[in-house]
Scaffold this motif. Structure first.
Motif: not given
Lengths: 426, 426
Positions: A419-424, B247-257, B346-352
């Protein structure tokens, strides 16, 4: 009557009181049944239990505007004024508990902090029937209103005749209660927790109640918030030679008249004070309306403990973590530093617990049975939630990237790292 | 895989999740049995359950100083440094939560205020076995240490071979844990709550755990304090056209794992973002080590919800009161004001979320399953108690006397009135 206890026999008596009772199981089973029925069948079950436990309900379950207005005519002016002055004191004290949202860090790259937000809907349980405690309305509703709770709902069982005691309705108006429902016991807690056709669901339930109410609150905890599980009320008094037996006896009795399970202890360095207190107790109990209750409580759950030093007195008190602690010593404020665990403290010779129970400002909803070791009295804090927040710029995240990936990898949560790496990636 | 939901089908899914399950009853019965046995038979029962549930215990139940020292050699420097920097950030954030004892009023006649006192002994539950979360150690122990807790005790089940994962021991050292016991599950909660010959009783138990730990915590609540009853972890993401599907997909997955019961929702005004997110999810899941878990969670408890406006998105989020809320919108800080109920934001595009989970400073122990409507994430506040105090001079009490007597008389507690009157008899 009240016993003289040693340090050891006091601690034994205290531990015995903490043991689980058989009664508790039965009460829990009843509470479970009632809650499940109301959760599933809503009003149908609710009204059945009101009829069964509270008695016949005449009119609506919600106290109407007209009823609330009419209540003011039924209470004498003197009482209204006393309640209004008490409310002003309580408001003044609790106002200083209000906290503001704040930033922990605030610069171009990183912003973090914590918001305070009120709970939206709160239910306040107020005992009714024979007992009638307007002070409980004030103590529960004023902090809720100060916190900014949108809807404060009070529940209390109706008296015979189907109405709420006028004084409770007036106290509700004084302290900012929006809605009053005529319902008590387990059924009130269940209805507030899950909602029915005629009772609005709340987010949190506070306020004192009997063992059934306490059991119901602990069963719904998690689905709604609760303040605490209240046990029998209690006082510990620490006194030296400067204290007056007359004051001490009157304070022990004020505690004991609440309930046959109430607890009242004196820790003192003065043998003669113990003897005088015994005599005073006998004398003062004589003309007390609730003599039987107070005597039973003092006999079963009271004690006069002679200690070798004030240090030992504070040690015992900290072990007990009493709901109320009185320090009847000259220059009592100087002893505040020895207090580790207590719900609320009353300092000096002219600060009886009843002053705080009703009037001075601090809350009277307090942790009992030693729970002051890990919990606090009711305050504005109980009606707000804290939400933390965080903003990182792209640059700030990039600087932290490697550390986050390292920890996520250690925890075997690859998705967290990604989730962090994807952003870079781009 | 993940479904597209309407506002209505999202709310239906949310309500269904709140219903009580049959499983829960069975888990509670098991927890009750284990707790009672350990409460009565102490070590004898404790070691039996450790053997049964955690596996054979080699050596002492307490991790020795030597073992703790040796653990540092078994963890690589890179990981230690990452944890130390995370700890520094967490400490910096939580330091600003420390509150000072204060006066509400302070003059010659009346003194009142509120003390902050640390809880004496706290138990921290840290999951072990296959999972191994040093970040949980940091998040629980650092606020406790900052609050001034005298003894911070950590419990975690030993791995095969009978030792605690070295990284957990190192994290414990970094964050100020005094004692570590190798015990997990219900038996750990029971031992900490009531004490045994080899496990010290604590006043409060905090930290995450599975359904058995959660059940045990709710059963001992009242005898000790607990932080909260944690449910499955969850995230809600609010996004507009400015957000990136990747970004969204990676954050949804980080939660789901985390867990097959984890919940992950997107509320967005952008139809195309939903479609891109679906594609990204499929792609990103492919190479994920915990693919099966994440896919199951997203399928059963996930959802992509198209909303008509950002206002509606915040409405849905406030109804859900999510544990984690991400706001992936430009100028996200400006939207903070629309958030009523959430654990952490968590606010903004770089705050996973994973930035906050591990590293940035805010706590990751947060209210789940909608309990953010009435409760807050772990903070220094959870490790202190507030004790109110009061002093009145004789003159101040005399002025209040009549009002107190009026209210006490109204409440039919004559002893309360007399406790004041007795002080003016002479």
């Amino acid at each position: 009557m009240i016993k003289q206890l040693t340090k050891k026999s006091f601690l034994d008596q205290l531990n015995k009181q903490a043991a689980p009772s058989q009664d508790k199981e039965t009460i829990f089973e009843t509470a479970k049944t009632v809650i499940q029925a109301i959760r599933e069948e809503k009003d149908a079950a609710l009204f059945q239990y009101i009829e069964k436990f509270d008695g016949p309900l005449t009119g609506d379950i919600e106290v109407s505007k007209e009823e609330r207005k009419a209540a003011w005519e039924k209470v004498d002016q003197r009482t209204i004024q006393a309640l209004e002055r008490a409310a002003a004191n309580i408001r003044k004290f609790h106002q200083k508990q209000i906290k503001e949202s704040k930033f922990m860090q605030h610069d171009a790259e990183i912003v973090s902090g914590q918001l305070y937000r009120p709970i939206e809907k709160v239910g306040i349980y107020v005992p009714g029937g024979t007992a009638c405690y307007p002070s409980s309305v004030l103590m529960n509703a004023i902090p809720a209103a100060l916190a900014g709770v949108e809807k404060v709902i009070m529940v209390s069982p109706a008296r015979q005749g189907g109405e709420i005691a006028p004084i409770l309705s007036v106290a509700a108006d004084i302290s900012g209660v929006d809605t009053i429902y005529k319902v008590g016991g387990i059924q009130a807690v269940a209805a507030l927790s899950y909602g029915t056709e005629s009772v609005e669901k709340v987010d949190k339930i506070v306020g004192p109640g009997n063992a059934y109410v306490a059991a119901a609150k602990s069963l719904v905890y998690g689905d709604v918030g609760i303040d605490m599980i209240a046990g029998p009320s209690e006082v510990a008094i620490i006194a030296d030679e400067s204290a007056k037996a007359k004051h001490i006896a009157s304070d022990l009795i004020a505690q004991a008249e609440h309930d046959t399970l109430a607890r009242a202890y004196l820790f003192t360095t003065s043998k003669s004070l113990i003897e005088e207190t015994e005599r005073e107790l006998v004398e003062q109990l004589e003309a007390l309306p609730r003599q039987a209750i107070a005597t039973e409580a003092l006999t079963r759950f009271g004690g006069l403990v002679l200690v070798t030093s004030l240090t030992e007195a504070f040690e015992l008190s900290n072990l007990m973590a009493p709901e109320h602690l009185e320090v009847q010593i000259d220059h009592a404020l100087d002893y505040l530093r020895f207090i580790k665990h207590a719900g609320s403290v009353f300092l000096g010779h002219y600060t009886p617990e009843s002053l705080g129970d009703y009037y001075a400002g601090p809350n009277h909803v307090l942790p009992t049975s030693g729970t002051a070791k890990f919990s606090s009295g009711l305050s504005v804090d109980d009606f707000v939630k804290k939400t933390t927040f965080l903003y990182y710029s792209k640059e700030a995240l990039e600087q932290s990237k490697d550390d986050i990936v390292t920890i996520a990898t250690e925890e075997q949560l690859a998705g967290h790292a990604r989730a962090v790496l994807k952003r870079f990636e781009d």
